[in-house]
Design a protein around this motif. Structure first.
Motif, PDB file in Angstrom:
ATOM      1  N   LEU A 188       0.829  -1.196   0.000  1.00  0.00           N
ATOM      2  CA  LEU A 188       0.000   0.000   0.000  1.00  0.00           C
ATOM      3  C   LEU A 188       0.870   1.256   0.000  1.00  0.00           C
ATOM      4  N   GLN A 189       0.604   2.168  -0.933  1.00  0.00           N
ATOM      5  CA  GLN A 189       1.334   3.417  -1.050  1.00  0.00           C
ATOM      6  C   GLN A 189       0.372   4.591  -0.943  1.00  0.00           C
ATOM      7  N   LEU A 190       0.874   5.716  -0.464  1.00  0.00           N
ATOM      8  CA  LEU A 190       0.066   6.912  -0.291  1.00  0.00           C
ATOM      9  C   LEU A 190       0.575   8.019  -1.196  1.00  0.00           C
ATOM     10  N   SER A 191      -0.339   8.774  -1.749  1.00  0.00           N
ATOM     11  CA  SER A 191       0.010   9.920  -2.579  1.00  0.00           C
ATOM     12  C   SER A 191      -0.997  11.020  -2.321  1.00  0.00           C
ATOM     13  N   SER A 192      -0.787  12.153  -2.992  1.00  0.00           N
ATOM     14  CA  SER A 192      -1.728  13.269  -2.828  1.00  0.00           C
ATOM     15  C   SER A 192      -3.110  12.924  -3.369  1.00  0.00           C
ATOM     16  N   ASP A 193      -3.174  11.929  -4.261  1.00  0.00           N
ATOM     17  CA  ASP A 193      -4.456  11.520  -4.830  1.00  0.00           C
ATOM     18  C   ASP A 193      -5.147  10.438  -4.017  1.00  0.00           C
ATOM     19  N   GLY A 194      -4.463   9.891  -3.032  1.00  0.00           N
ATOM     20  CA  GLY A 194      -5.036   8.825  -2.227  1.00  0.00           C
ATOM     21  C   GLY A 194      -4.133   7.609  -2.185  1.00  0.00           C
ATOM     22  N   SER A 195      -4.684   6.471  -1.817  1.00  0.00           N
ATOM     23  CA  SER A 195      -3.913   5.232  -1.692  1.00  0.00           C
ATOM     24  C   SER A 195      -3.904   4.492  -3.028  1.00  0.00           C
ATOM     25  N   PHE A 196      -2.793   3.807  -3.311  1.00  0.00           N
ATOM     26  CA  PHE A 196      -2.690   3.047  -4.551  1.00  0.00           C
ATOM     27  C   PHE A 196      -1.747   1.872  -4.367  1.00  0.00           C
ATOM     28  N   VAL A 197      -1.806   0.925  -5.299  1.00  0.00           N
ATOM     29  CA  VAL A 197      -0.885  -0.212  -5.348  1.00  0.00           C
ATOM     30  C   VAL A 197      -0.477  -0.419  -6.809  1.00  0.00           C
ATOM     31  N   TYR A 198       0.622  -1.132  -6.995  1.00  0.00           N
ATOM     32  CA  TYR A 198       1.042  -1.541  -8.330  1.00  0.00           C
ATOM     33  C   TYR A 198       0.683  -3.014  -8.502  1.00  0.00           C
ATOM     34  N   ARG A 233      -0.789   0.889 -12.119  1.00  0.00           N
ATOM     35  CA  ARG A 233      -1.086   1.585 -10.867  1.00  0.00           C
ATOM     36  C   ARG A 233      -2.600   1.653 -10.689  1.00  0.00           C
ATOM     37  N   LYS A 234      -3.094   1.164  -9.534  1.00  0.00           N
ATOM     38  CA  LYS A 234      -4.528   1.142  -9.266  1.00  0.00           C
ATOM     39  C   LYS A 234      -4.833   1.860  -7.957  1.00  0.00           C
ATOM     40  N   GLU A 235      -5.800   2.750  -8.010  1.00  0.00           N
ATOM     41  CA  GLU A 235      -6.278   3.432  -6.809  1.00  0.00           C
ATOM     42  C   GLU A 235      -7.126   2.451  -5.992  1.00  0.00           C
ATOM     43  N   VAL A 236      -6.949   2.453  -4.672  1.00  0.00           N
ATOM     44  CA  VAL A 236      -7.678   1.525  -3.807  1.00  0.00           C
ATOM     45  C   VAL A 236      -8.317   2.290  -2.650  1.00  0.00           C
ATOM     46  N   LYS A 237      -9.364   1.678  -2.120  1.00  0.00           N
ATOM     47  CA  LYS A 237     -10.011   2.192  -0.917  1.00  0.00           C
ATOM     48  C   LYS A 237      -9.703   1.236   0.222  1.00  0.00           C
ATOM     49  N   THR A 238      -9.083   1.764   1.268  1.00  0.00           N
ATOM     50  CA  THR A 238      -8.595   0.908   2.351  1.00  0.00           C
ATOM     51  C   THR A 238      -9.661   0.686   3.412  1.00  0.00           C
ATOM     52  N   GLY A 239      -9.518  -0.450   4.102  1.00  0.00           N
ATOM     53  CA  GLY A 239     -10.361  -0.793   5.240  1.00  0.00           C
ATOM     54  C   GLY A 239      -9.501  -0.927   6.485  1.00  0.00           C
ATOM     55  N   PRO A 240      -9.905  -1.703   7.458  1.00  0.00           N
ATOM     56  CA  PRO A 240      -9.110  -1.888   8.675  1.00  0.00           C
ATOM     57  C   PRO A 240      -7.881  -2.748   8.409  1.00  0.00           C
ATOM     58  N   THR A 241      -6.909  -2.654   9.286  1.00  0.00           N
ATOM     59  CA  THR A 241      -5.708  -3.476   9.189  1.00  0.00           C
ATOM     60  C   THR A 241      -5.957  -4.833   9.835  1.00  0.00           C
ATOM     61  N   LEU A 242      -5.189  -5.821   9.391  1.00  0.00           N
ATOM     62  CA  LEU A 242      -5.257  -7.168   9.958  1.00  0.00           C
ATOM     63  C   LEU A 242      -3.876  -7.480  10.514  1.00  0.00           C
ATOM     64  N   GLY A 243      -3.718  -7.307  11.813  1.00  0.00           N
ATOM     65  CA  GLY A 243      -2.399  -7.467  12.425  1.00  0.00           C
ATOM     66  C   GLY A 243      -1.493  -6.327  11.990  1.00  0.00           C
ATOM     67  N   GLU A 244      -0.203  -6.618  11.888  1.00  0.00           N
ATOM     68  CA  GLU A 244       0.767  -5.609  11.505  1.00  0.00           C
ATOM     69  C   GLU A 244       1.260  -5.782  10.077  1.00  0.00           C
ATOM     70  N   THR A 245       0.866  -6.862   9.412  1.00  0.00           N
ATOM     71  CA  THR A 245       1.448  -7.160   8.103  1.00  0.00           C
ATOM     72  C   THR A 245       0.441  -7.145   6.967  1.00  0.00           C
ATOM     73  N   GLN A 246      -0.858  -7.036   7.264  1.00  0.00           N
ATOM     74  CA  GLN A 246      -1.857  -7.102   6.204  1.00  0.00           C
ATOM     75  C   GLN A 246      -2.838  -5.939   6.301  1.00  0.00           C
ATOM     76  N   GLN A 247      -3.382  -5.579   5.151  1.00  0.00           N
ATOM     77  CA  GLN A 247      -4.303  -4.453   5.044  1.00  0.00           C
ATOM     78  C   GLN A 247      -5.535  -4.864   4.244  1.00  0.00           C
ATOM     79  N   ALA A 248      -6.697  -4.597   4.804  1.00  0.00           N
ATOM     80  CA  ALA A 248      -7.939  -4.894   4.082  1.00  0.00           C
ATOM     81  C   ALA A 248      -8.195  -3.812   3.040  1.00  0.00           C
ATOM     82  N   ILE A 249      -8.647  -4.229   1.857  1.00  0.00           N
ATOM     83  CA  ILE A 249      -8.957  -3.316   0.757  1.00  0.00           C
ATOM     84  C   ILE A 249     -10.434  -3.459   0.423  1.00  0.00           C
TER      85      ILE A 249
END
Length: 410
Positions: A332-342, A352-368
């Protein structure tokens, strides 16, 4: 003649010095001036650099990256709040009778059990009072016995018409009077025994003793408000906290149906987990000054990690996202346009795709919540060298481990 000779010698010397300087400059220029004919094709020369490392060649090379898989998992949804630890019960132990404090049986900070003796008040005056009431009871029991025997004789005489009705009724009243006196004596004895028991001060709850407020030798009274010691119950412990009123519908859905919401308490920095418990109580009204509602969470606190009046960070689980899309948090990367991933395509290019984030799962995973789908591959390392459409080479963990081993061998 002499003057002409001197001028000629000086002129020669100047000419010689100038000639020497010209030769030195020419040699230096020849030494350091680049010879295009000798270096144009030499490795490391300008031509070499253009042939091996120029922008034209670099644009066609694949960028090495690490990747991670987009998967699905049940992701808990948390609500964070700042809370304060409060004891589940706090009792100021006071004396229920008057007297001199002759003995203290606890030490400050000691863990005490319910019913444990904490202090002793001089019991001798209460023992004497008890003995007096017991003597009165014995006397009145004897009088009652005598009155009952007399009543029995009066009944026989009255049956034989040898005694007036008035004398019989008087004796009946006398028996009743002594019976009442005995009951009063028994009540006084019970009160005296209770005072004698109160002279031995015990802990009403289990917990930890605070600072001793009265030393042995002092007079204590039942009207004292200071008390002898304060007992604080820390097992279980409670944490009070407030959340914005916008969260009330989610909380009420669980709490009013009899369910408890899991809660985790962290230290003030939010780095170390202290205890696990559950939320079971919610206030019956909203605080209009803050627009929030107060709740209370209970923790077993077996290791006493929670201390009264301690500030903690509380994480409350309010629900679960079933089979949510999950990516490695590194992707997960952050920019002025929002969050995105490659996202890595099948032809080893990236999008490059813009994503909408949800809650985190532990310290190593992120819900999208949107933007990518399960089964896709995303870049986790090497992102800073990428742009939309870049060609990549995926480096596996085995290759990374092998490269590390080769480096160590060298």
């Amino acid at each position: 003649m002499i003057s002409t000779t001197k001028n000629t010698s000086s002129s020669r010397r100047r000419k010689i010095l100038i000639a020497i300087l010209v030769i030195v400059v020419a040699l230096l220029a020849w030494r350091f001036w680049p010879h295009s004919g000798n270096h144009a094709g030499a490795p490391g020369g300008m031509g070499g650099m253009g042939g091996h490392g120029g922008p034209g060649m670099m644009s066609g090379m694949a960028t090495p990256v690490h990747s991670g898989q987009v998967t699905t998992a049940d992701v808990p949804v948390y609500l964070n709040a700042l809370g304060t630890v409060i004891p589940n019960a706090t009792v100021t132990v006071t004396s229920r009778v008057d007297g001199q404090l002759v003995k203290v049986f606890f030490t400050e900070g000691q863990k005490v059990e319910a019913g444990q003796v904490l202090a002793q008040i001089d019991p001798r005056s209460y023992q004497a009072t008890l003995a007096q009431y017991q003597g009165d009871l014995s006397e009145n029991q004897a009088l009652l016995k005598s009155a009952e025997l007399t009543l029995a004789r009066y009944r026989k005489l009255f049956a034989q018409d040898s005694l007036s009705r008035q004398d019989l009724d008087t004796q009946i009243a006398t028996v009743g009077q002594y019976s009442g006196t005995i009951k009063a004596d028994e009540a006084q004895i019970a009160a005296a025994k209770l005072n004698l028991e109160f002279a031995k001060i015990t802990s009403p709850i289990a917990g930890r003793a605070g600072l001793r407020l009265v030393d042995a030798g002092n007079m204590v009274h039942s009207t004292d408000t200071t008390g002898i010691v304060t007992i604080t119950q820390t097992q279980p412990a409670a944490v009070t906290f407030s959340v914005p009123q916008s969260n009330i519908p989610v909380l009420l859905k669980s709490l009013h149906s009899g369910q408890s919401l899991p809660a985790i308490a962290f230290d003030q920095e939010g780095s170390s987990q202290l205890a696990e418990g559950s939320v079971q109580f919610i206030s019956n009204q909203i605080d209009t000054s803050t627009g929030s509602v107060a709740l209370k969470a209970l923790f077993a606190n077996k290791d006493e990690a929670l201390y009264p009046n301690q500030f903690v960070n509380l994480r409350l689980q309010t629900g679960t996202l079933k089979q949510a899309t999950v990516i490695p948090a590194q992707a997960l990367q952050l920019s002025s346009d929002g969050s995105f991933v490659y996202v890595i395509n099948k032809d080893l290019t990236v999008t490059r795709k813009e994503v909408k984030t949800g809650p985190t799962l532990g310290e190593t995973q992120q819900a999208i919540l949107s933007g990518v789908s399960a089964g896709e591959q995303v870049v986790t390392e090497g992102i800073d060298r990428l742009s939309n459409g870049s060609k990549v080479k995926v480096i596996t963990a085995e290759e990374t481990k092998a490269a590390g081993g080769s480096a160590k061998a060298q």
